[in-house]
Design a protein around this motif. Structure first.
Motif, PDB file in Angstrom:
ATOM      1  N   ALA A 119     -18.238  49.827  53.005  1.00 12.28           N
ATOM      2  CA  ALA A 119     -16.922  49.070  53.878  1.00 12.28           C
ATOM      3  C   ALA A 119     -16.806  47.825  53.473  1.00 12.28           C
ATOM      4  N   PHE A 120     -17.803  47.083  52.815  1.00 14.69           N
ATOM      5  CA  PHE A 120     -18.142  45.888  52.525  1.00 14.69           C
ATOM      6  C   PHE A 120     -16.899  44.943  52.204  1.00 14.69           C
ATOM      7  N   GLY A 121     -16.006  45.395  51.475  1.00 16.24           N
ATOM      8  CA  GLY A 121     -14.807  44.563  51.070  1.00 16.24           C
ATOM      9  C   GLY A 121     -13.835  44.386  52.416  1.00 16.24           C
ATOM     10  N   ASN A 122     -14.090  45.414  53.137  1.00 21.58           N
ATOM     11  CA  ASN A 122     -13.181  45.327  54.520  1.00 21.58           C
ATOM     12  C   ASN A 122     -11.862  45.230  54.450  1.00 21.58           C
ATOM     13  N   ARG A 123     -11.186  45.849  53.430  1.00 22.63           N
ATOM     14  CA  ARG A 123      -9.999  45.976  53.492  1.00 22.63           C
ATOM     15  C   ARG A 123      -9.245  47.423  53.922  1.00 22.63           C
ATOM     16  N   ARG A 124      -8.057  47.750  53.915  1.00 20.91           N
ATOM     17  CA  ARG A 124      -7.833  49.146  54.331  1.00 20.91           C
ATOM     18  C   ARG A 124      -8.575  50.127  53.731  1.00 20.91           C
ATOM     19  N   ALA A 125      -8.431  50.191  52.350  1.00 17.88           N
ATOM     20  CA  ALA A 125      -8.991  51.486  51.601  1.00 17.88           C
ATOM     21  C   ALA A 125     -10.608  51.581  52.056  1.00 17.88           C
ATOM     22  N   ALA A 165     -15.012  54.430  54.455  1.00 17.51           N
ATOM     23  CA  ALA A 165     -16.407  54.407  55.245  1.00 17.51           C
ATOM     24  C   ALA A 165     -16.220  55.145  56.400  1.00 17.51           C
ATOM     25  N   PHE A 166     -15.164  55.123  57.054  1.00 15.93           N
ATOM     26  CA  PHE A 166     -15.121  56.153  58.258  1.00 15.93           C
ATOM     27  C   PHE A 166     -15.209  57.643  57.814  1.00 15.93           C
ATOM     28  N   TYR A 186     -16.989  37.664  47.060  1.00 17.25           N
ATOM     29  CA  TYR A 186     -17.191  38.172  48.365  1.00 17.25           C
ATOM     30  C   TYR A 186     -17.730  37.064  49.248  1.00 17.25           C
ATOM     31  N   ALA A 196     -22.188  50.908  55.599  1.00 19.05           N
ATOM     32  CA  ALA A 196     -21.756  49.551  55.659  1.00 19.05           C
ATOM     33  C   ALA A 196     -21.612  49.149  54.088  1.00 19.05           C
ATOM     34  N   ILE A 217     -12.348  50.380  54.654  1.00 18.79           N
ATOM     35  CA  ILE A 217     -12.413  50.918  55.904  1.00 18.79           C
ATOM     36  C   ILE A 217     -12.369  52.407  56.001  1.00 18.79           C
ATOM     37  N   GLU A 218     -11.135  52.975  55.376  1.00 17.43           N
ATOM     38  CA  GLU A 218     -11.160  54.322  55.484  1.00 17.43           C
ATOM     39  C   GLU A 218     -12.015  55.258  54.938  1.00 17.43           C
ATOM     40  N   SER A 251     -13.738  52.941  46.551  1.00 20.23           N
ATOM     41  CA  SER A 251     -13.497  51.897  47.418  1.00 20.23           C
ATOM     42  C   SER A 251     -14.459  51.040  47.378  1.00 20.23           C
TER      43      SER A 251
END
Lengths: 492, 87, 150
Positions: free
Chosen positions: A149-155, A160-161, A104, A146, A157-158, A235
């Protein structure tokens, strides 16, 4: 030696600030710093066992250096066990992250968030005050959003939301509960509240309990509130999944709930019944859902839900053996589940997939990971001689002793479901025909924490009398002390 | 009493928004309404210094970052379209 | 006075949730926050009223910035399913029955005389929370690229 207590909060916080400084200066070194701090905190948690006389409270008064107001940090048997486990797992997570997070970018930010997360967890465990509890809860929760969401791909982000929305809602339920407590007693101090909560305010008390049950239940992923857990656990980066499953759902959820239910408001029959029903549903549903999963991390996440159910079931019984079983299972789960998530991370690194159908025959290709996966699967399904067997047996025996045969049966069925789901994982991924590619051997920095945890599973299973005398009994005493907790504080 | 009811109503409006709305921006706004409702409840019962405004601000910042990332990676802000994780 | 302020806050909140224009919705949210600042003012905490107002303006500013950057203009999503409405209704009913007795038992806000307020320790804690948000945002934007894609 009470000076060690604020250290658990100040040291990771200070280190997080340093990591932030590294971040701005674009210098490496956060990795080493995090590992040193986490190891120091674990050493301090162990060391405190030698300085705290048996079955006594250690209180650090914060009003001395931060006037005005009387906030306390409290270390009793229950918080001591949790602080020991939390910092042990955090240390192993830091160790595991060194190799795992190489893939990462922005690792300094990761370590800063990890340290802030540890700050929040330690604060939640040690604080003796509702509002401070809420603030540390928020510190831990916000850094967890945060980190998920660290990997910041779609899964990611979803997940984390979802986690953000549900987690904030849970925090707000807790905050309203705290507000109601303050409105009725005029204080945030847990000890004072336990002593001065008016007996005639039963309507308010019911509302407070419902709010805390919903809020902390959501943080602990009890069944009607579990929707966020599988997504986030699957995720997040594997070390964070390990920390989420091993520590966060237990400290932010179960520990805070038990502290408040037992020590502040006192356990009642109705409350115990509610918890029993919730935990029974949680055990069965978590177990059933974990069977159908093909993603190994999702399978483990659902099994976490089931195990949380067993922990709460033990604690809801209200008998000393039940409480001990619940706390012991929480302790064991904090050793087994991080190991399983570490294994999942190592398998993902080596094969590039988390789908059971795309892997197979890993036993000879990834020997360390496979061996510890077998240990972990057997331990969490409650097979002797591993640690999970003893804690599950304690809970089942306690349920039978208190006349809740149905709950005992539910726990036994849950164990079978857990065993089934892990057998699917073992036969599909570890044994069976070789399938898929293995790109790398397990690096020793990834193998080390896994081996340590596997060793712990063996050792805890072998030395149950020792563990129960020195670690579990003090915790049971502090839970069973009930609202006498406030009196121990000298009524202040 | 009436002001407590008002706070309760405020919280319920926020919760309704979270449960019913599909636009992610709206969901975040609803969570913030809930936060303001709880904060005003704390003011009413006597916590009349500081409040939790800073925590609300932090949650907003993280939510804002996540909104941006959702739109960048999913290309939509419809919460029902976030279907990466199932099962 | 206090009832009036809360009433305005409720109207603003309803507007914020239901407005189709998201800019209007954001300003309505700012209105809710401003009402909270007015509530502080009612209890003569002038500094904290100003503080609350400053934080609310910051929140509205951030949200408007996001809108502008991402070109989020309107909420034109179709309605969600009936079940969501029913769930919200059921929840409201449950919460109402659980909380009305409790709310009735609470003291009149104008008579509340608790003097204990937030401690320095908690304020420090809240400042830490803001730091967490700062680090979190940086990670959300800067950790986006992986060295490899998997």
């Amino acid at each position: 030696m009470t000076l060690l207590l604020p250290l658990f909060i100040v040291l990771p916080l200070f280190a997080a600030c340093l990591a932030g400084a590294f971040f701005w200066l674009k210098k490496p070194g956060a990795e080493l710093l995090t590992n040193l701090v986490a190891a120091a905190l674990f050493a301090a948690a162990v060391g405190l066992y030698f300085f705290r006389p048996f079955n006594t409270l250690m209180i650090y008064d914060l009003s001395g250096w931060l006037p005005p107001g009387g906030s306390h940090l409290i270390l009793d048997g229950l918080s001591h066990l949790h602080i020991l486990v939390a910092n042990f797992v955090a240390w192993l997570v830091a160790l595991y992250s060194v190799a795992y997070m190489r893939k990462y970018t922005n690792r300094t930010g990761y370590y800063a968030l990890l340290l802030l997360l540890v700050t929040g967890i330690n604060g939640v465990i040690l604080t003796g005050d509702f509002f401070t509890l809420f603030i540390f809860l928020e510190i831990a929760a916000l850094s967890a959003y945060a980190l998920v969401a660290f990997g910041n791909r779609r899964a990611e982000i979803e997940a984390a939301f979802k986690y953000l929305i549900l987690g904030e809602t849970a925090s707000l339920f807790i905050l309203i509960g705290i507000g109601l407590v303050y409105a009725t007693t005029g204080t945030y101090d847990m000890a004072k509240v336990s002593q001065s909560f008016p007996a005639d305010a039963s309507a308010v008390k019911a509302a407070i309990l419902v709010l805390f049950l919903a809020g902390f239940g959501m943080k602990a992923a009890l069944v009607p509130f579990h929707a966020w857990l599988p997504d986030t656990h699957a995720s997040a980066p594997s070390p964070i999944s390990a920390l989420l499953s091993g520590v966060i759902i237990k400290t932010l959820g179960v520990y805070a709930l038990i502290r408040i239910l037992y020590n502040v408001f006192g356990m009642t029959g109705q409350l115990s019944l509610v918890l029993m029903v919730l935990s029974g549903v949680t055990i069965i549903l978590g177990g059933l859902l974990s069977i159908g999963q093909n993603d190994i991390k999702r399978l483990m996440a659902y099994s976490s839900i089931s195990q949380i159910g067993i922990i709460v079931a033990g604690l809801s019984l209200g008998s000393p053996l039940g409480i001990m079983g619940g706390i012991f299972h929480s302790f064991n789960h904090a050793l087994i589940k991080p190991m399983m998530f570490f294994n999942a991370g190592a398998i993902y690194r080596a094969t590039g997939t988390r789908d059971i159908r795309k892997m197979g025959g890993l036993f000879f290709r990834l020997p360390v990971v496979s061996a510890s996966s077998i240990v972990g699967s057997l331990a969490i399904s409650g097979l002797p001689p591993f640690n999970g067997f003893w804690s599950k047996m304690f809970v089942i025996v306690a349920a039978a002793q208190t006349g809740n045969l149905f709950l005992a049966m539910v726990i036994a069925i849950g164990s079978i479901l857990t065993l089934a789901s892990y057998l699917i994982f073992l036969t599909g991924a570890i044994f069976g025909r070789p399938n898929g590619e293995v790109n790398e051997r397990t690096p020793w920095l990834i193998a080390l924490p896994i081996v340590i945890l596997a060793g712990c599973c063996f050792a805890v299973g072998l030395f149950v009398p020792f563990i129960s005398q020195y670690l579990l009994n003090p915790a049971v005493v502090s839970v069973f002390n009930g609202t006498g907790y406030g009196k121990l504080m000298g009524g202040n | 009493m009436i002001s407590y009811l008002g706070c309760f109503g405020l919280f319920m409006i926020g919760l309704y928004g979270v449960m019913v709305k599909r636009h992610i921006y709206k969901i975040v706004i609803s969570v913030l309404i809930m936060e303001f409702a709880v904060d005003s409840f704390l003011v009413l019962i006597g916590n009349r210094k500081w409040g939790t405004a800073l925590i609300v601000l932090s949650a907003t910042l993280i939510a804002a970052a996540i909104i941006i990332r959702v739109q960048e990676s999913f290309g939509t802000l419809d919460a029902d379209e976030l279907k990466e994780l199932k099962g | 006075m206090l009832e009036g302020i809360i009433f305005v806050a409720v109207i603003c909140a309803a507007a914020a949730v239901e407005a189709k224009d998201l800019k209007l919705s954001t300003y309505a949210l700012g209105g809710v926050g401003a009402c909270l600042a007015l509530a502080f003012l009612t209890f003569e905490s002038y500094f904290f009223a100003a503080f609350q107002l400053a934080v609310v303006s910051a929140i509205v500013y951030v949200l408007l910035l996001v809108q502008k950057r991402q070109k989020i203009v309107r909420d034109d999503q179709p309605r969600s399913s009936v079940w969501n409405y029913l769930a919200a209704l059921a929840f409201a009913g449950f919460a109402g029955t659980a909380f009305f007795p409790a709310l009735a038992a609470l003291p009149d806000p104008l008579q509340v005389k608790y003097t204990e307020t937030l401690r320095t320790f908690d304020v420090v804690g809240m400042l830490i929370v803001v730091c967490v948000a700062a680090v979190a945002i940086s990670s959300l934007f800067k950790a986006r690229k992986h060295k490899d894609k998997r």
